[in-house]
Design a protein around this motif. Structure first.
Motif, PDB file in Angstrom:
ATOM      1  N   LYS A   1      49.122   7.402  42.517  1.00  0.00           N
ATOM      2  CA  LYS A   1      47.946   6.731  41.968  1.00  0.00           C
ATOM      3  C   LYS A   1      46.661   7.369  42.496  1.00  0.00           C
ATOM      4  O   LYS A   1      45.723   7.607  41.738  1.00  0.00           O
ATOM      5  N   HIS A   2      46.610   7.648  43.793  1.00  0.00           N
ATOM      6  CA  HIS A   2      45.417   8.272  44.368  1.00  0.00           C
ATOM      7  C   HIS A   2      45.173   9.644  43.761  1.00  0.00           C
ATOM      8  O   HIS A   2      44.023   9.990  43.442  1.00  0.00           O
ATOM      9  N   ASN A   3      46.221  10.415  43.586  1.00  0.00           N
ATOM     10  CA  ASN A   3      46.070  11.742  42.983  1.00  0.00           C
ATOM     11  C   ASN A   3      45.643  11.655  41.519  1.00  0.00           C
ATOM     12  O   ASN A   3      44.816  12.439  41.064  1.00  0.00           O
ATOM     13  N   GLU A   4      46.188  10.671  40.809  1.00  0.00           N
ATOM     14  CA  GLU A   4      45.817  10.484  39.404  1.00  0.00           C
ATOM     15  C   GLU A   4      44.339  10.105  39.276  1.00  0.00           C
ATOM     16  O   GLU A   4      43.616  10.671  38.457  1.00  0.00           O
ATOM     17  N   MET A   5      43.896   9.160  40.106  1.00  0.00           N
ATOM     18  CA  MET A   5      42.489   8.750  40.064  1.00  0.00           C
ATOM     19  C   MET A   5      41.576   9.916  40.444  1.00  0.00           C
ATOM     20  O   MET A   5      40.537  10.133  39.816  1.00  0.00           O
ATOM     21  N   ALA A   6      41.967  10.684  41.445  1.00  0.00           N
ATOM     22  CA  ALA A   6      41.160  11.834  41.867  1.00  0.00           C
ATOM     23  C   ALA A   6      41.038  12.845  40.731  1.00  0.00           C
ATOM     24  O   ALA A   6      39.946  13.390  40.498  1.00  0.00           O
ATOM     25  N   SER A   7      42.105  13.077  39.997  1.00  0.00           N
ATOM     26  CA  SER A   7      42.057  14.009  38.863  1.00  0.00           C
ATOM     27  C   SER A   7      41.136  13.498  37.761  1.00  0.00           C
ATOM     28  O   SER A   7      40.384  14.272  37.166  1.00  0.00           O
ATOM     29  N   LEU A   8      41.204  12.204  37.500  1.00  0.00           N
ATOM     30  CA  LEU A   8      40.331  11.621  36.481  1.00  0.00           C
ATOM     31  C   LEU A   8      38.865  11.725  36.892  1.00  0.00           C
ATOM     32  O   LEU A   8      38.013  12.129  36.101  1.00  0.00           O
ATOM     33  N   PHE A   9      38.586  11.382  38.139  1.00  0.00           N
ATOM     34  CA  PHE A   9      37.195  11.431  38.607  1.00  0.00           C
ATOM     35  C   PHE A   9      36.692  12.865  38.669  1.00  0.00           C
ATOM     36  O   PHE A   9      35.525  13.129  38.378  1.00  0.00           O
ATOM     37  N   LYS A  10      37.560  13.793  39.019  1.00  0.00           N
ATOM     38  CA  LYS A  10      37.168  15.206  39.035  1.00  0.00           C
ATOM     39  C   LYS A  10      36.795  15.662  37.624  1.00  0.00           C
ATOM     40  O   LYS A  10      35.802  16.355  37.432  1.00  0.00           O
ATOM     41  N   ALA A  11      37.584  15.250  36.643  1.00  0.00           N
ATOM     42  CA  ALA A  11      37.297  15.630  35.257  1.00  0.00           C
ATOM     43  C   ALA A  11      35.981  15.022  34.780  1.00  0.00           C
ATOM     44  O   ALA A  11      35.298  15.600  33.942  1.00  0.00           O
ATOM     45  N   LEU A  12      35.613  13.878  35.332  1.00  0.00           N
ATOM     46  CA  LEU A  12      34.375  13.213  34.932  1.00  0.00           C
ATOM     47  C   LEU A  12      33.188  13.583  35.825  1.00  0.00           C
ATOM     48  O   LEU A  12      32.101  13.045  35.657  1.00  0.00           O
ATOM     49  N   SER A  13      33.389  14.519  36.735  1.00  0.00           N
ATOM     50  CA  SER A  13      32.360  14.800  37.737  1.00  0.00           C
ATOM     51  C   SER A  13      31.304  15.813  37.306  1.00  0.00           C
ATOM     52  O   SER A  13      30.584  16.340  38.137  1.00  0.00           O
ATOM     53  N   HIS A  14      31.200  16.065  36.031  1.00  0.00           N
ATOM     54  CA  HIS A  14      30.167  16.981  35.523  1.00  0.00           C
ATOM     55  C   HIS A  14      29.313  16.228  34.501  1.00  0.00           C
ATOM     56  O   HIS A  14      29.846  15.523  33.639  1.00  0.00           O
ATOM     57  N   PRO A  15      27.984  16.361  34.575  1.00  0.00           N
ATOM     58  CA  PRO A  15      27.125  15.610  33.644  1.00  0.00           C
ATOM     59  C   PRO A  15      27.392  15.922  32.176  1.00  0.00           C
ATOM     60  O   PRO A  15      27.252  15.033  31.318  1.00  0.00           O
ATOM     61  N   ALA A  16      27.796  17.149  31.876  1.00  0.00           N
ATOM     62  CA  ALA A  16      28.097  17.481  30.472  1.00  0.00           C
ATOM     63  C   ALA A  16      29.305  16.688  29.985  1.00  0.00           C
ATOM     64  O   ALA A  16      29.336  16.244  28.832  1.00  0.00           O
ATOM     65  N   ARG A  17      30.275  16.482  30.850  1.00  0.00           N
ATOM     66  CA  ARG A  17      31.478  15.735  30.447  1.00  0.00           C
ATOM     67  C   ARG A  17      31.157  14.260  30.273  1.00  0.00           C
ATOM     68  O   ARG A  17      31.676  13.616  29.366  1.00  0.00           O
ATOM     69  N   ILE A  18      30.287  13.742  31.125  1.00  0.00           N
ATOM     70  CA  ILE A  18      29.831  12.352  30.946  1.00  0.00           C
ATOM     71  C   ILE A  18      29.094  12.227  29.619  1.00  0.00           C
ATOM     72  O   ILE A  18      29.291  11.269  28.865  1.00  0.00           O
TER      73      ILE A  18
END
Length: 107
Positions: A12-29
């Motif tokens: 779960k921690h790794n999954e959440m970290a991957s999701l947050f990493k993918a969302l960690s760029h303003p263009a992706r937001i």
């Protein structure tokens, strides 16, 4: 995740970290916000909305798709993208648990 020793953490921690990493760029937001504002869209529509080149947007879409935050379906020669509600629900649930725990603590 390499040097972060991801094997030391729960799935779960790794999954959440991957999701947050993918969302960690303003263009992706911005892409996620745009997809939420329309029914669905074609990559070219996103290019018209953001101040980025088409190859850059394609790379950001690829990151979001790899994280399963968005889904893409092929329609003719274009790919139509939309938000993956199942993944967003996981994120909402995670933050809901954080909020619940914060509300029960005395500060």
């Amino acid at each position: 995740m390499g040097a972060s020793k991801s094997e030391s953490f729960s799935k779960k921690h790794n999954e959440m970290a991957s999701l947050f990493k993918a969302l960690s760029h303003p263009a992706r937001i911005a892409i996620v916000d745009y997809l939420l504002s329309v029914e669905s869209c074609i990559c070219g529509d996103i290019v018209n909305e953001l101040p980025l080149a088409q190859p850059t947007i394609s790379q950001h879409l690829k990151e979001l798709k790899n994280a399963n935050i968005i889904k893409g379906t092929i329609e003719g020669t274009s790919i139509c993208y939309c938000i993956n509600p199942d993944t967003i629900e996981k994120i909402v649930k995670h933050f809901g648990l954080i909020t619940q725990k914060l509300n029960t603590k005395c500060c």
